[in-house]
Design a protein around this motif. Sequence first.
Motif, mmCIF file in Angstrom:
data_model
loop_
_atom_site.group_PDB
_atom_site.id
_atom_site.type_symbol
_atom_site.label_atom_id
_atom_site.label_comp_id
_atom_site.label_asym_id
_atom_site.label_seq_id
_atom_site.Cartn_x
_atom_site.Cartn_y
_atom_site.Cartn_z
ATOM 1 N N GLY A 23 -9.007 -7.164 -0.585
ATOM 2 C CA GLY A 23 -8.079 -6.666 -1.598
ATOM 3 C C GLY A 23 -8.184 -5.172 -1.802
ATOM 4 N N ILE A 24 -7.075 -4.586 -2.207
ATOM 5 C CA ILE A 24 -7.019 -3.167 -2.555
ATOM 6 C C ILE A 24 -6.215 -3.037 -3.836
ATOM 7 C CG2 ILE A 24 -6.282 -0.863 -1.875
ATOM 8 C CD1 ILE A 24 -6.457 -1.679 1.003
ATOM 9 N N THR A 25 -6.766 -2.361 -4.820
ATOM 10 C CA THR A 25 -6.051 -2.056 -6.060
ATOM 11 C C THR A 25 -6.003 -0.549 -6.220
ATOM 12 O OG1 THR A 25 -6.844 -4.103 -7.092
ATOM 13 C CG2 THR A 25 -5.933 -2.425 -8.547
ATOM 14 N N GLN A 26 -4.798 0.004 -6.268
ATOM 15 C CA GLN A 26 -4.612 1.448 -6.389
ATOM 16 C C GLN A 26 -4.215 1.803 -7.821
ATOM 17 O OE1 GLN A 26 -1.933 1.220 -2.595
ATOM 18 N NE2 GLN A 26 -2.449 3.366 -2.893
ATOM 19 N N TYR A 27 -4.926 2.751 -8.399
ATOM 20 C CA TYR A 27 -4.597 3.287 -9.715
ATOM 21 C C TYR A 27 -4.101 4.714 -9.496
ATOM 22 C CZ TYR A 27 -7.260 -0.727 -11.383
ATOM 23 O OH TYR A 27 -7.727 -2.002 -11.616
ATOM 24 N N THR A 28 -2.777 4.855 -9.356
ATOM 25 C CA THR A 28 -2.215 6.150 -8.976
ATOM 26 C C THR A 28 -2.392 7.205 -10.068
ATOM 27 O OG1 THR A 28 -0.044 5.386 -9.757
ATOM 28 C CG2 THR A 28 -0.552 5.099 -7.419
ATOM 29 N N ALA A 29 -2.333 6.794 -11.339
ATOM 30 C CA ALA A 29 -2.498 7.769 -12.425
ATOM 31 C C ALA A 29 -3.929 8.272 -12.489
ATOM 32 C CB ALA A 29 -2.088 7.150 -13.755
ATOM 33 N N GLN A 30 -4.905 7.372 -12.297
ATOM 34 C CA GLN A 30 -6.315 7.751 -12.321
ATOM 35 C C GLN A 30 -6.784 8.315 -10.983
ATOM 36 O OE1 GLN A 30 -5.173 4.821 -13.352
ATOM 37 N NE2 GLN A 30 -5.561 4.792 -15.547
ATOM 38 N N LYS A 31 -5.940 8.255 -9.960
ATOM 39 C CA LYS A 31 -6.243 8.778 -8.626
ATOM 40 C C LYS A 31 -7.489 8.123 -8.036
ATOM 41 C CE LYS A 31 -4.267 13.269 -9.863
ATOM 42 N NZ LYS A 31 -4.494 14.734 -9.942
ATOM 43 N N LYS A 32 -7.553 6.807 -8.136
ATOM 44 C CA LYS A 32 -8.691 6.103 -7.556
ATOM 45 C C LYS A 32 -8.227 4.792 -6.938
ATOM 46 C CE LYS A 32 -10.343 3.319 -11.467
ATOM 47 N NZ LYS A 32 -11.541 2.956 -12.269
ATOM 48 N N PHE B 113 0.853 -1.193 0.000
ATOM 49 C CA PHE B 113 0.000 0.000 0.000
ATOM 50 C C PHE B 113 0.883 1.235 0.000
ATOM 51 C CE2 PHE B 113 -2.829 3.176 1.890
ATOM 52 C CZ PHE B 113 -3.955 2.986 1.117
ATOM 53 N N VAL B 114 0.658 2.136 -0.964
ATOM 54 C CA VAL B 114 1.524 3.308 -1.126
ATOM 55 C C VAL B 114 0.683 4.568 -1.243
ATOM 56 C CG1 VAL B 114 3.298 1.946 -2.298
ATOM 57 C CG2 VAL B 114 1.579 3.159 -3.648
ATOM 58 N N SER B 115 1.271 5.670 -0.881
ATOM 59 C CA SER B 115 0.645 6.955 -1.181
ATOM 60 C C SER B 115 0.859 7.266 -2.654
ATOM 61 C CB SER B 115 1.221 8.060 -0.297
ATOM 62 O OG SER B 115 2.622 8.168 -0.497
ATOM 63 N N ARG B 116 0.117 8.226 -3.180
ATOM 64 C CA ARG B 116 0.083 8.437 -4.625
ATOM 65 C C ARG B 116 1.451 8.738 -5.226
ATOM 66 N NH1 ARG B 116 -3.464 13.337 -6.475
ATOM 67 N NH2 ARG B 116 -5.040 12.160 -5.336
ATOM 68 N N GLY B 117 2.297 9.498 -4.545
ATOM 69 C CA GLY B 117 3.562 9.917 -5.144
ATOM 70 C C GLY B 117 4.775 9.127 -4.708
ATOM 71 N N TYR B 118 4.571 8.036 -3.956
ATOM 72 C CA TYR B 118 5.736 7.330 -3.417
ATOM 73 C C TYR B 118 6.610 6.743 -4.515
ATOM 74 C CZ TYR B 118 8.660 4.246 -0.695
ATOM 75 O OH TYR B 118 9.752 3.631 -0.135
ATOM 76 N N LEU B 119 6.022 5.989 -5.439
ATOM 77 C CA LEU B 119 6.817 5.340 -6.478
ATOM 78 C C LEU B 119 7.480 6.364 -7.397
ATOM 79 C CD1 LEU B 119 4.437 2.391 -7.446
ATOM 80 C CD2 LEU B 119 6.421 2.343 -5.930
ATOM 81 N N LYS B 120 6.841 7.483 -7.574
ATOM 82 C CA LYS B 120 7.384 8.504 -8.483
ATOM 83 C C LYS B 120 8.604 9.197 -7.890
ATOM 84 C CE LYS B 120 6.041 12.690 -11.011
ATOM 85 N NZ LYS B 120 4.915 13.627 -11.303
ATOM 86 N N SER C 7 11.572 5.823 -5.815
ATOM 87 C CA SER C 7 12.126 4.608 -6.395
ATOM 88 C C SER C 7 13.126 4.936 -7.493
ATOM 89 C CB SER C 7 11.006 3.723 -6.960
ATOM 90 O OG SER C 7 11.551 2.560 -7.529
ATOM 91 N N TYR C 8 14.179 4.111 -7.543
ATOM 92 C CA TYR C 8 15.186 4.274 -8.583
ATOM 93 C C TYR C 8 15.008 3.261 -9.715
ATOM 94 C CZ TYR C 8 17.418 7.007 -4.898
ATOM 95 O OH TYR C 8 17.670 7.919 -3.909
ATOM 96 N N LYS C 9 13.972 2.436 -9.604
ATOM 97 C CA LYS C 9 13.712 1.432 -10.624
ATOM 98 C C LYS C 9 12.775 2.010 -11.688
ATOM 99 C CE LYS C 9 14.055 -2.352 -7.287
ATOM 100 N NZ LYS C 9 13.339 -3.504 -6.673
ATOM 101 N N PRO C 10 13.115 1.900 -12.969
ATOM 102 C CA PRO C 10 12.247 2.430 -14.028
ATOM 103 C C PRO C 10 10.842 1.835 -14.003
ATOM 104 C CG PRO C 10 14.415 1.894 -14.902
ATOM 105 C CD PRO C 10 14.377 1.345 -13.515
ATOM 106 N N ASP C 11 10.743 0.541 -13.681
ATOM 107 C CA ASP C 11 9.426 -0.086 -13.668
ATOM 108 C C ASP C 11 8.535 0.510 -12.582
ATOM 109 O OD1 ASP C 11 10.191 -1.693 -15.736
ATOM 110 O OD2 ASP C 11 10.678 -3.435 -14.484
ATOM 111 N N ASP C 12 9.108 0.819 -11.419
ATOM 112 C CA ASP C 12 8.332 1.432 -10.347
ATOM 113 C C ASP C 12 7.912 2.852 -10.716
ATOM 114 O OD1 ASP C 12 8.496 -0.814 -8.833
ATOM 115 O OD2 ASP C 12 10.090 -0.084 -7.517
#
Length: 302
Positions: A130-139, A89-96, A99-104
């Motif tokens: 279950g929880i599915t986060q769509y960070t780009a769609q903000k939902k 579970f992540v906040s919206r901007g965590y992976l952006k 992370s140093y991995k391109p896939d993340d």
Amino acid sequence: GVYFGFSDYADLTLRSDLYTNGGGGVHSNSQYNRRYKYNGSFGVDYSRLLQGEIGFPDYAINKDFRLIWKHSQDAKAHPGTRFSADVDFVSRGYLKYNSYKPDDYLANTVSSAINYSKSVGRQSFVTNLGITQYTAQKKVILKLPEVSYSINTFNPFGSKTRKGKLRWYENIRGGYSMNLRNDIDIPDTVLFKKLMQQDIITNSISASTFENFPNYYEDPIVWNRYMRNGVKHSIPFSTNLRVLNYFNLSPTLTLNDRWYLQTLSKSWNPTTNSIKIDTVNGFNRTFDFLFTTPLSAQLFGM
């Protein structure tokens, strides 16, 4: 970083990041293992990163977090019972920003699941969160929960002390299955109770609503419009019949009963020349059945 070895079964690692512009982060990870019982890991990350320079329009402070939990149960620990967890579970901007991995960095979907199942004889019970986060769609789509219960095939009219030829009704087989689902498709701004102008525009909510009703997002009626839930019951019956010594008749009857807490009401709007769709809250149900009768033959030749 710092490492703690608490026991032979668990440890803890703490690491921190410090940047010259004042930002930083804290990372924790704990691993545990009980042989022949279970194993897993648990971690929490928090970061506070500064973007841009103070006094410039692009200056911002990004506070993000990530929670990871992985748990697996040994198959021999509790035969017939299974529990597992794979939570990310992540906040919206965590992976952006962290992370140093391109896939993340490019990923916009993060999924989490917790599963529990138990089997006793012919019966089996399964529940999933279950929880599915769509960070780009903000939902966020929450599965709270999905429950399944089933009874494997049995002979309701079978005789344990049968003697002689099998009667036609003793060959009738039946079963039962139930599936309950409660899905919540909700903007992440609503889930975390952060009011943003984009949420007001998307959901057609007046800004004055929040001034008059500060607990707007805690109102169960409002949460209802994000929910999709229902229950499905299925009862299958089947049998095999010998016809004229050469043909096999295999009739099957499946009864389905569906329960809903919301229905859609459609009506014609002559003013706009369009179909008006309203969501009606309240219990409703539908029933249907499926009947099939396959016929097959066996032919033998020289």
